[in-house]
Design a protein around this motif. Sequence first.
Motif, short mmCIF file in Angstrom:
data_model
loop_
_atom_site.label_atom_id
_atom_site.label_comp_id
_atom_site.label_asym_id
_atom_site.label_seq_id
_atom_site.Cartn_x
_atom_site.Cartn_y
_atom_site.Cartn_z
N GLU A 52 0.83 -1.19 0.00
CA GLU A 52 0.00 0.00 0.00
C GLU A 52 0.87 1.25 0.00
OE1 GLU A 52 -2.47 -0.27 3.38
OE2 GLU A 52 -3.56 -2.05 2.71
N ASN A 53 0.32 2.34 -0.51
CA ASN A 53 1.02 3.61 -0.48
C ASN A 53 1.18 4.10 0.95
OD1 ASN A 53 1.22 3.71 -3.27
ND2 ASN A 53 -0.72 4.80 -3.51
N ALA A 54 2.31 4.68 1.24
CA ALA A 54 2.55 5.21 2.58
C ALA A 54 3.42 6.45 2.47
CB ALA A 54 3.23 4.16 3.47
N ASP A 55 3.15 7.41 3.33
CA ASP A 55 3.95 8.62 3.34
C ASP A 55 5.29 8.34 4.01
OD1 ASP A 55 1.96 10.10 2.16
OD2 ASP A 55 1.04 10.67 4.07
N TYR A 56 6.37 8.86 3.42
CA TYR A 56 7.71 8.70 3.99
C TYR A 56 8.07 9.93 4.80
CZ TYR A 56 12.79 8.48 4.30
OH TYR A 56 14.08 8.47 4.76
N HIS A 57 8.38 9.69 6.06
CA HIS A 57 8.76 10.79 6.94
C HIS A 57 10.23 10.64 7.32
CE1 HIS A 57 4.56 11.97 7.33
NE2 HIS A 57 4.27 10.70 7.56
N PRO A 58 11.12 11.38 6.68
CA PRO A 58 12.55 11.27 7.02
C PRO A 58 12.81 11.72 8.45
CG PRO A 58 12.15 13.17 5.61
CD PRO A 58 10.86 12.41 5.66
N TYR A 59 13.78 11.05 9.10
CA TYR A 59 14.09 11.37 10.49
C TYR A 59 15.60 11.40 10.67
CZ TYR A 59 14.45 10.94 15.56
OH TYR A 59 14.77 11.14 16.88
N VAL A 60 16.10 12.49 11.19
CA VAL A 60 17.52 12.65 11.44
C VAL A 60 17.77 12.58 12.94
CG1 VAL A 60 19.50 14.17 11.18
CG2 VAL A 60 17.77 14.08 9.38
N LEU A 61 18.70 11.73 13.34
CA LEU A 61 19.00 11.61 14.76
C LEU A 61 19.49 12.93 15.33
CD1 LEU A 61 20.83 8.16 14.86
CD2 LEU A 61 18.52 8.66 15.63
N ASP A 62 19.00 13.27 16.49
CA ASP A 62 19.41 14.50 17.15
C ASP A 62 20.79 14.29 17.77
OD1 ASP A 62 19.72 16.82 18.57
OD2 ASP A 62 17.84 16.65 19.70
N PRO A 63 21.81 15.06 17.38
CA PRO A 63 23.15 14.85 17.92
C PRO A 63 23.35 15.43 19.31
CG PRO A 63 23.18 16.68 16.39
CD PRO A 63 21.78 16.13 16.35
N HIS A 64 22.38 16.18 19.83
CA HIS A 64 22.51 16.81 21.14
C HIS A 64 22.30 15.78 22.26
CE1 HIS A 64 21.56 20.16 18.41
NE2 HIS A 64 22.33 20.87 19.20
N ILE A 65 23.17 15.81 23.24
CA ILE A 65 23.07 14.83 24.34
C ILE A 65 22.60 15.47 25.64
CG2 ILE A 65 24.73 13.22 23.35
CD1 ILE A 65 26.87 14.40 25.20
N ASP A 66 22.44 16.78 25.67
CA ASP A 66 21.88 17.48 26.82
C ASP A 66 22.65 17.20 28.12
OD1 ASP A 66 19.84 18.62 25.23
OD2 ASP A 66 18.65 16.80 25.42
N LYS A 67 23.94 17.11 28.02
CA LYS A 67 24.80 16.95 29.19
C LYS A 67 26.19 17.47 28.84
CE LYS A 67 24.10 12.50 29.12
NZ LYS A 67 24.12 11.05 29.44
N THR A 68 27.00 17.70 29.87
CA THR A 68 28.36 18.16 29.62
C THR A 68 29.22 16.99 29.13
OG1 THR A 68 29.14 17.67 31.85
CG2 THR A 68 28.16 19.85 31.49
N THR A 69 30.35 17.35 28.58
CA THR A 69 31.29 16.32 28.14
C THR A 69 31.75 15.47 29.31
OG1 THR A 69 32.02 17.74 26.33
CG2 THR A 69 33.48 15.93 26.95
N TRP A 70 31.98 16.10 30.44
CA TRP A 70 32.44 15.35 31.62
C TRP A 70 31.39 14.34 32.07
CZ3 TRP A 70 36.00 13.02 33.77
CH2 TRP A 70 36.08 12.76 35.13
N GLN A 71 30.12 14.74 32.06
CA GLN A 71 29.06 13.81 32.45
C GLN A 71 28.97 12.67 31.44
OE1 GLN A 71 27.27 14.07 35.40
NE2 GLN A 71 26.78 11.95 34.82
N PHE A 72 29.16 12.97 30.17
CA PHE A 72 29.14 11.94 29.12
C PHE A 72 30.24 10.92 29.35
CE2 PHE A 72 30.12 10.70 24.59
CZ PHE A 72 28.96 10.00 24.36
#
Length: 230
Positions: free
Chosen positions: A32-52
């Motif tokens: 069946e036909n379906a709409d394609y919704h592209p999705y790009v991963l969010d590179p933001h990790i919402d923490k400091t480098t030290w916490q990572f």
Amino acid sequence: MKKIEQAGLWFAFAGFLISVASCNLAGLKMQENADYHPYVLDPHIDKTTWQFIKDRSYNFAAKDTIFKLMRQAIEYSGIDTNLYIKTNCTFILLHNDAIFRTTLVNSVPTITDDCYWGKYLVNGKPGTKWSDYPKEQVKNYLLYLIVQGAYSFNNLTPTNVTATTLQPLNYDPLNPNSVMTLRINNDQNYNIRLNDFSNSVGYINVRTTNILAINGAIQVIDKVLYYQTK
């Protein structure tokens, strides 16, 4: 001639009907036909480098310890951990493989020369732990891996950027200005490449690129990084 063409069209149409029927007989539904919704991963990790780093060094329950050896280097060297919450920087983080990596040589596990302990020998032999090295050496190497300026896919191009690191000037006789070059390698993989300059013998591709902490950009490498020409 016209009859032949009409016959060809009829057979083509009949083949289409048979293929549709075959799908139905096999229990398969027509797509069946379906709409394609592209999705790009969010590179933001919402923490400091030290916490990572902390989150991914001693997390044995989740089997996530990829920065375990780098965390040990930080603790051993005595480097100020506040540097890992410093803003507007690029942090080159060492995957365990960048510090300790082995390969089989005549069926014997042997430390490779593309990791820190294999490149920087101790009495002619690879190191096996951080305490084999002077603390000052380890600290200054870690300082070299902190670049002033946040560099990622957002602002890098195939042309090298020559950036200053936190390593003290004139510490490394091969790199008295304590610089690092960063660029995007313009090929099908589109990697970020470090120290890929004319006559370089130490350039590497970043393993995991474009991780954006709240205080800067993170690039993860799995080989030892150094600045050296032929």
